[in-house]
Design an enzyme around this catalytic site. Structure first.
Site, PDB file in Angstrom:
ATOM      1  N   ASP A 107      39.765  25.551  87.636  1.00 21.38           N
ATOM      2  CA  ASP A 107      38.608  24.695  87.694  1.00 21.38           C
ATOM      3  C   ASP A 107      37.237  25.168  87.337  1.00 21.38           C
ATOM      4  OD1 ASP A 107      38.167  26.638  89.646  1.00 21.38           O
ATOM      5  OD2 ASP A 107      38.249  25.247  91.405  1.00 21.38           O
ATOM      6  N   HIS A 108      37.063  26.537  87.186  1.00 16.56           N
ATOM      7  CA  HIS A 108      35.850  27.272  86.703  1.00 16.56           C
ATOM      8  C   HIS A 108      35.657  27.374  85.316  1.00 16.56           C
ATOM      9  CE1 HIS A 108      35.542  28.330  91.001  1.00 16.56           C
ATOM     10  NE2 HIS A 108      34.274  29.065  90.702  1.00 16.56           N
ATOM     11  N   ASP A 127      36.875  32.907  96.742  1.00 10.81           N
ATOM     12  CA  ASP A 127      35.839  32.060  96.366  1.00 10.81           C
ATOM     13  C   ASP A 127      35.022  31.708  97.751  1.00 10.81           C
ATOM     14  OD1 ASP A 127      34.831  30.149  94.055  1.00 10.81           O
ATOM     15  OD2 ASP A 127      34.442  29.419  95.800  1.00 10.81           O
ATOM     16  N   ARG A 166      24.326  26.222  95.346  1.00  8.62           N
ATOM     17  CA  ARG A 166      23.236  27.436  95.011  1.00  8.62           C
ATOM     18  C   ARG A 166      22.130  26.971  93.704  1.00  8.62           C
ATOM     19  NH1 ARG A 166      28.494  31.269  95.313  1.00  8.62           N
ATOM     20  NH2 ARG A 166      28.409  31.482  97.564  1.00  8.62           N
ATOM     21  N   SER A 216      28.263  34.721  95.942  1.00  8.42           N
ATOM     22  CA  SER A 216      29.736  34.611  95.487  1.00  8.42           C
ATOM     23  C   SER A 216      30.678  35.529  95.819  1.00  8.42           C
ATOM     24  CB  SER A 216      29.776  34.576  93.783  1.00  8.42           C
ATOM     25  OG  SER A 216      31.098  35.035  93.261  1.00  8.42           O
ATOM     26  N   ARG A 245      32.679  37.229  94.223  1.00  9.55           N
ATOM     27  CA  ARG A 245      33.336  37.808  93.008  1.00  9.55           C
ATOM     28  C   ARG A 245      33.260  39.353  93.187  1.00  9.55           C
ATOM     29  NH1 ARG A 245      28.379  35.728  89.630  1.00  9.55           N
ATOM     30  NH2 ARG A 245      29.253  33.680  90.515  1.00  9.55           N
TER      31      ARG A 245
HETATM   32  C1  MIC Z   1      30.485  30.440  92.756  1.00  9.52           C
HETATM   33  O1  MIC Z   1      30.051  29.554  93.202  1.00  9.52           O
HETATM   34  O2  MIC Z   1      29.441  31.471  92.461  1.00  9.52           O
HETATM   35  C2  MIC Z   1      31.840  31.087  92.245  1.00  9.52           C
HETATM   36  C3  MIC Z   1      31.919  30.891  90.788  1.00  9.52           C
HETATM   37  O3  MIC Z   1      32.630  29.837  92.532  1.00  9.52           O
HETATM   38  C4  MIC Z   1      32.064  32.311  93.030  1.00  9.52           C
HETATM   39  C5  MIC Z   1      33.357  32.863  92.493  1.00  9.52           C
HETATM   40  C6  MIC Z   1      33.265  33.546  91.211  1.00  9.52           C
HETATM   41  O4  MIC Z   1      32.171  34.365  90.856  1.00  9.52           O
HETATM   42  O5  MIC Z   1      34.176  33.258  90.521  1.00  9.52           O
HETATM   43  C7  MIC Z   1      32.378  32.114  94.411  1.00  9.52           C
HETATM   44  O6  MIC Z   1      31.730  31.052  95.248  1.00  9.52           O
HETATM   45  O7  MIC Z   1      33.113  33.124  95.336  1.00  9.52           O
HETATM   46 FE1  SF4 Z   2      32.865  25.728  91.633  1.00  7.49          FE
HETATM   47 FE2  SF4 Z   2      31.764  27.973  93.174  1.00  7.49          FE
HETATM   48 FE3  SF4 Z   2      30.375  25.742  92.097  1.00  7.49          FE
HETATM   49 FE4  SF4 Z   2      31.913  25.157  94.178  1.00  7.49          FE
HETATM   50  S1  SF4 Z   2      30.178  26.634  94.103  1.00  7.49           S
HETATM   51  S2  SF4 Z   2      31.801  24.110  92.320  1.00  7.49           S
HETATM   52  S3  SF4 Z   2      33.681  26.725  93.659  1.00  7.49           S
HETATM   53  S4  SF4 Z   2      31.536  27.275  90.898  1.00  7.49           S
END
Ligand code: MIC
Ligand code: SF4
Length: 643
Positions: free
Chosen positions: A64-65, A119, A379, A535, A537
């Site tokens: 999905d990313h 995630d 975010r 995140s 990550r």
């Molecule tokens: C995000 O919303 O920052 C992400 C991308 O979903 C991350 C995960 C990632 O960095 O791959 C998260 O929320 O953990």
């Molecule tokens: Fe995707 Fe992270 Fe955004 Fe949710 S917050 S839509 S998991 S990138």
């Protein structure tokens, strides 16, 4: 003494430790999820463990990313994940099937179960009464292998909901109100548990919006009871058999209780660049808007989309605005197509995107220079949209749609009424984009396909008796993992290529960081409060490890990042006296003369600042198990040594 919801689920899954706040507990994990940006690394780590088939009740990999295929990298990673899933017993949700949290809620989540996901928005599952937590990829790999997930036993804060949301006031406004009151640090060490008479007035997707964005509080997770509303949702998903009622005991105890009167809420917005910089929309109304993006795992349910479609119906998006809409799942998308709402969106001029994270993670749709972007996401960290000087406001779908039409930030409560949304008695169920794993008998024959973008991940070494190095970087409060390891369309395709990624480490704060580390062979990072929020990550730990960072010394840490540092074998240290932060400058030479012996003995660590000639007391915020991991050089070394 009675148990609250969180304690009930923890008690039923406890494999080690005592349920005393702050103490390390190990939990049995029923379900796991990954997404593609963290999943590639998680499955490489899973492979390194040598477990043939996952031991969880259900593990699902979502794509999905990284859905923008600008080069072979993302497509290769997807193929890798697909074949790993086939071989090792994991369900594979294909690209186009939707955002992990939305699809998991619809198709797999079960009240009362534990779920960890690589995630940070995995707490979305709290909307149906799961104990659902974000974790690093390595922790997810361990859970897939049957290992426990370790967290500090959380305190439980109750949010008592009373009243009922007025028209055009949304679940998003509830969580923005909680963020306004508690701040992005307010949830650290806590589970946020929702209760009170207002709960019954909220649908499952509304509850999921609230638990999803609880991640922005820094909370371990957030959770709602499982009740008649939950049962009807699962029934409409054809999964009534998965329903279990779950309520706190009548004499349950909480650390504290705060009350939110739903009837008294008004539309809210989080201003740039923090989800807790919350103001009433009415006070900001009239601000010209360049872009509106509706979607993300926070606000992309059928309910959200139907409200948006109703507001847009028969109107045209303002000429100065670009409106994008990404439905959360293929189920939502398909239902919008069948019931005509999609036609209303298209006719109004919305740019309809695929059901994926999209603009939320900077996969396209960066705003214009200094642009104002209203987003229904969770975010709004600086630079995350892909435009360094963009100003991102977080709002409800109702506020977003109303503003897209007027071209200025608009309070939706000023709009004429729209038809009330009624939850469908049956959702459109079609799991043809969820690829099941190979049967046990055939799994050995499955070949895992790897592309050239997959490089080895860095390995920590056992902790030396003493450490001495320079401060490579000093940063302030609330540093996010988006600062440490940025995402976006240009960088995300390299999530399985740590050497390549490393050149972007901390680039938001200081473009010279990576080069400085290379020239000095690494060193230390110094930071303020709530370091590593956002995140999950693990790249925000693996990349600094690759660059030679041995310790991060801060006023306080966010939970998941702190655990990721330990997993990677980087020392997470906090100042005993926060004022000592001021006495360290970037470039100072620091020594930890007895760090190994000190860690073996407990959590106190002595630091000599050789440049300033000052001795400072530090604490290593780690459980006994985590200290053993740090001594061994991270989770993989620790697991190998203890196997
Ligand atoms: C995000 O919303 O920052 C992400 C991308 O979903 C991350 C995960 C990632 O960095 O791959 C998260 O929320 O953990
Ligand atoms: Fe995707 Fe992270 Fe955004 Fe949710 S917050 S839509 S998991 S990138």
């Amino acid at each position: 003494m009675g148990y609250n919801l969180a304690q009930k689920i923890i008690k039923a899954h406890l494999v080690s430790g005592r349920m005393v706040p702050g103490e390390d507990i190990g939990l049995r994990i029923d379900q796991t999820l990954t997404q593609d940006a963290t999943g590639t690394m998680a499955y490489l780590e899973f492979e390194a463990m040598g477990v043939p088939r996952v031991k969880t009740e259900r593990s699902v990999a979502y794509i999905d990313h990284n859905t923008l295929q600008n080069g072979f990298e993302n497509a290769d990673d997807h193929r890798f994940i697909r074949t790993v899933c086939k071989k090792h017993g994991i369900y594979y949700s294909r690209p186009g099937n939707g955002i992990c949290h939305q699809v998991h809620l619809e198709r797999f989540g079960i009240p009362g179960k534990t779920l960890i996901g690589s995630d940070s928005h995995t707490p979305t599952g709290g909307g149906i009464g799961m104990l659902a937590m974000g974790a690093g990829g390595m922790d997810v790999a361990v859970a897939m292998g049957g290992g426990a997930y370790h967290i500090p036993m959380p305190k439980v804060l109750k949010v008592e909901l009373t009243g009922q949301l007025p028209p055009f006031v949304a679940a998003k406004d509830v969580i923005l109100e909680v963020l306004r009151r508690l701040s992005v640090k307010g949830g650290v060490g806590r589970v946020i548990e929702y209760g009170g008479p207002g709960v019954a007035t909220l649908s499952v997707p509304e509850r999921a919006t609230i638990t999803n964005m609880g991640a922005e509080l820094g909370a371990t997770t957030s959770i709602f009871p499982s009740d008649e509303v939950t049962r009807r949702f699962l029934q409409a998903q054809g999964r009534e058999a998965d329903y279990h009622p779950l309520t706190p005991d009548p004499d349950a105890e909480y650390e504290d209780v705060i009350t939110v009167d739903l009837s008294a809420l008004a539309p809210l917005a989080a201003m740039p660049h923090s989800p807790d910089a919350v103001r009433p929309v009415a006070a900001l109304a009239g601000l010209p808007v360049d872009q509106v993006c509706i979607g993300s795992c926070t606000n992309s349910s059928l309910q959200d989309m139907m409200k948006v479609a109703a507001i847009l119906k028969g109107k045209t998006v303002a000429p100065t605005v670009s409106l994008t809409i990404s439905p959360g799942s293929r189920q939502v998308f398909n239902m919008l197509a069948l019931n005509g709402a999609l036609a209303d969106m298209i006719a109004a001029g919305a740019r309809v995107l695929e059901c994926a994270c999209g603009p939320c993670i900077g996969m396209g749709q960066s705003p214009n220079s200094a642009g104002v972007s209203l987003r229904t996401f969770n975010r709004n960290f600086e630079g995350r949209s892909g435009t360094a000087d963009a100003k991102v406001f977080l709002v409800s779908p109702e506020t977003a749609a109303a503003s897209a039409l007027t071209g200025v930030l608009t309070d939706p409560t000023t709009l004429p009424p729209i038809p009330a949304f009624v939850m469908p008695a049956a959702f459109l169920i079609n799991d043809n984009m969820i690829d099941p794993p190979a049967p046990q008998a055939e799994m050995d024959g499955v070949e895992v396909l790897r592309g050239p973008n997959i490089k080895e991940f860095p390995q920590a070494r056992a902790l030396e008796a003493a450490l001495q190095a320079d401060v490579m970087l000093k940063v302030g409060d609330n540093i996010t993992t988006d600062h440490i390891m940025p995402a976006g369309a240009k960088i995300l395709p390299y999530r399985s290529n740590i050497p390549y990624l490393s050149q972007f480490c901390f680039a938001v704060c200081d473009t010279g960081f990576a080069e400085r580390c290379k020239q000095n062979g690494g060193g230390f990072v110094v930071g303020g409060e709530n370091y590593g929020q956002g995140s999950s990550r693990e790249h925000a730990a693996l990349v600094p490890l690759y660059l030679g960072i041995r310790a991060v010394i801060v006023k306080s840490f966010a939970r998941i990042h702190c655990a990721n540092l330990v997993n990677a074998g980087i020392l997470p240290l906090t100042f005993n006296d926060p004022a000592d932060y001021d006495a360290i400058q970037q470039g100072d030479r620091l020594a930890l003369p007895s760090v190994r012996a000190e860690l073996q003995a407990g959590t106190a660590v002595t630091l000599h600042n050789l440049t300033q000639n000052k001795t400072v007391g530090l604490t290593c915020q780690a459980s006994d198990r985590q200290r053993a991991m740090l001594l061994a050089g991270g989770l993989l070394n620790y697991t190998r040594e203890n196997a």
